[in-house]
Enzyme design. Structure first.
Site, PDB file in Angstrom:
ATOM      1  N   GLY A 210       0.938  -1.086   0.103  1.00 15.83           N
ATOM      2  CA  GLY A 210       0.033  -0.060  -0.178  1.00 15.83           C
ATOM      3  C   GLY A 210       0.752   1.318  -0.139  1.00 15.83           C
ATOM      4  O   GLY A 210       2.244   1.117  -0.237  1.00 15.83           O
ATOM      5  N   ASN A 211       0.222   2.334   0.261  1.00 14.83           N
ATOM      6  CA  ASN A 211       0.881   3.591   0.178  1.00 14.83           C
ATOM      7  C   ASN A 211       0.404   4.568   1.347  1.00 14.83           C
ATOM      8  O   ASN A 211      -0.662   4.389   1.958  1.00 14.83           O
ATOM      9  CB  ASN A 211       1.173   4.146  -1.288  1.00 14.83           C
ATOM     10  CG  ASN A 211      -0.022   4.777  -1.588  1.00 14.83           C
ATOM     11  OD1 ASN A 211      -0.749   5.434  -1.115  1.00 14.83           O
ATOM     12  ND2 ASN A 211      -0.594   3.825  -2.702  1.00 14.83           N
ATOM     13  N   ARG A 212       1.018   5.659   1.458  1.00 16.63           N
ATOM     14  CA  ARG A 212       0.831   6.638   2.569  1.00 16.63           C
ATOM     15  C   ARG A 212      -0.371   7.526   2.210  1.00 16.63           C
ATOM     16  O   ARG A 212      -0.890   8.364   3.062  1.00 16.63           O
ATOM     17  CB  ARG A 212       1.922   7.366   3.014  1.00 16.63           C
ATOM     18  CG  ARG A 212       3.057   6.624   3.903  1.00 16.63           C
ATOM     19  CD  ARG A 212       4.158   7.462   3.897  1.00 16.63           C
ATOM     20  NE  ARG A 212       4.064   8.569   4.656  1.00 16.63           N
ATOM     21  CZ  ARG A 212       4.922   9.485   4.673  1.00 16.63           C
ATOM     22  NH1 ARG A 212       5.957   9.374   4.263  1.00 16.63           N
ATOM     23  NH2 ARG A 212       4.611  10.642   5.650  1.00 16.63           N
ATOM     24  N   ALA A 277      -3.598   7.718  -5.299  1.00 17.94           N
ATOM     25  CA  ALA A 277      -2.365   7.352  -5.517  1.00 17.94           C
ATOM     26  C   ALA A 277      -2.547   5.838  -5.715  1.00 17.94           C
ATOM     27  O   ALA A 277      -2.536   4.817  -4.738  1.00 17.94           O
ATOM     28  CB  ALA A 277      -1.448   7.503  -4.210  1.00 17.94           C
TER      29      ALA A 277
END
Ligand code: CTP
Length: 410
Positions: A210-212, A277
């Site tokens: 995943g990402n932030r 994102a």
């Protein structure tokens, strides 16, 4: 109402329709936001919801005619002192009286003396809404600068359904907030798609890449678009922030989900803003059962494959369609400068590569942006202009982005 507001004086006109009961919720929303509310019902409205309800909810006395409390001159004072006049529900009769400039009760007197923005939320049967007289009255009011919301489509008072339902109180409150903040309704009648959050690519039932991304910017964009009058579809990938009122939510998990949902809604949209994102890579395979530690202590190797670029596909779908230039497509770029170029050098190359109309560039060199409610950015145009948006709330940046989108659509 997330946008910060100063307390305002709102006159809430209520005319005589069954939907008058929904205006009671509107009083609540306004008073909870700290505004002073004076309810001005018509006599017909009091047939549906009594004076006691309005007085208790607003904490103020309520009158319908101009011959009560004459020494206070309410027929001019209320309109003059208001920051906003809202009429909800606005019946066909009230729209007609307002359009004709009549002054036969306190509400119509207030509409004539008000110099502030006026918002009307019609509610009536479909036949009345579509009648040439009502159509002409609404056109007259809009020409004079009154914001007349389109009624919602759905179940009406009887067993029939169609356009004519009062919009939900939260939607009316959002339009009111926008008028108080001075935002133009330049996306009125437009459908926009906003993507938000970060996609997840699952390795097994419990683990993912995943990402932030928090989704805050996408949610702020959705809220700002509602305020400017748009119908908004929010394609949200793992967003923990509450969905703003009046927004259609489509929840997705992976980049492939986001791709499918975005392309489907983009086909009918006037603008697509890609604030999400999406994960650029996904594991080649998904393990149905949780991946266990191995007895030999060897860590597993995860093989990745590249995900499609959703933004590029939206542009491609648009260019292959029969709607030239629509939807307007906006990308985001989180960039850092390096030996090969500055943040803006990289961003310009990305704008050209992706083929979108606008690129919102965030400098993420020092952990800026992620999870914060403020942001500074540069809006790059396909024509080569760079508009700096100084550090401010993500809602302010959102309005700047929509201003550019509305200009392109106009
Ligand atoms: N984006 C997308 N699909 C992807 C990746 C990104 O639609 N698979 C969109 C994002 O929503 C954003 C824009 O593309 O609006 C820019 O994303 P970014 O990751 O910065 O661009 P990349 O093409 O991945 O470039 P880089 O090589 O710098 O990572």
């Amino acid at each position: 109402m997330n946008e910060r507001q100063r307390p305002s004086e709102i006159v809430l006109g209520v005319s005589g329709g069954v939907a008058a009961y929904k205006a009671a919720l509107l009083v609540r929303l306004f008073t909870e936001a700290g505004h002073g509310v004076t309810v001005v019902p018509t006599d017909a409205a009091l047939e549906f919801v009594g004076r006691a309800t309005w007085e208790a909810l607003s904490g103020r006395p309520v009158q319908t005619g101009v011959f009560e409390n004459v020494h206070e001159v309410p027929h001019v004072r209320l309109g003059q002192n208001a920051d906003l006049v809202v009429v909800a529900p606005a019946t066909a009769n009230t729209l007609a009286r307002a359009a004709a400039g009549m002054a036969d009760d306190l509400l119509t007197n207030t509409l004539l003396t008000a110099r502030c923005p006026v918002l009307m939320a019609p509610a009536m049967h479909t036949e009345m809404w579509e009648h040439a007289a009502t159509v002409a009255n609404v056109a007259t009011l809009r020409d004079r600068g009154v914001t007349v919301l389109d009624p919602a489509v759905g179940r009406l008072t009887g067993s029939d359904s169609g356009p004519g339902r009062l919009p939900e109180p939260e939607q009316i409150a959002a339009a009111a907030t926008a008028l108080l903040a001075g935002h133009p309704r330049d996306l009125s009648g437009r459908h926009v798609v906003v993507t938000a959050g970060g996609t997840r690519e699952y390795l097994d039932p419990v683990r993912y890449l995943g990402n932030r991304s928090s989704g805050l910017q996408g949610v702020a964009l959705a809220e700002a678009a509602v305020a400017r009058g748009a119908r908004v579809t929010l394609v949200a990938a793992n967003v923990a922030v509450p969905t703003p009122a009046g927004v259609e939510l489509v929840e997705v998990v992976s980049t492939e989900d986001l791709r499918r949902a975005t392309l489907e809604h983009a086909a009918q949209a006037d603008a697509v803003v890609m604030a999400a994102a999406p994960a650029d890579f996904r594991p080649v395979s998904f393990a149905d059962a949780k991946i266990k530690k191995r007895a030999d202590g060897q860590a597993p190797t995860i093989e990745l494959v590249e995900n499609p670029d959703v933004l590029v596909e939206v542009v491609r779908q648009r260019d292959a369609s029969t709607r030239p230039g629509v939807p307007v497509v906006v990308g985001f770029a989180a960039e850092t400068g390096d030996a090969n170029g500055t943040v803006l050098d990289h961003a310009r190359a990305k704008l050209a590569r992706k083929g979108c109309e606008l690129l919102v560039v965030n400098d993420v060199s020092e952990g800026k942006v992620f999870g914060r409610t403020d942001s500074e950015a540069v809006i790059l145009t396909a024509g080569g202009e760079a508009h700096e948006v100084p550090l401010g709330q993500k809602s302010a940046l959102s309005h700047e982005i929509w201003r550019h989108v509305a200009d392109l659509l106009a």
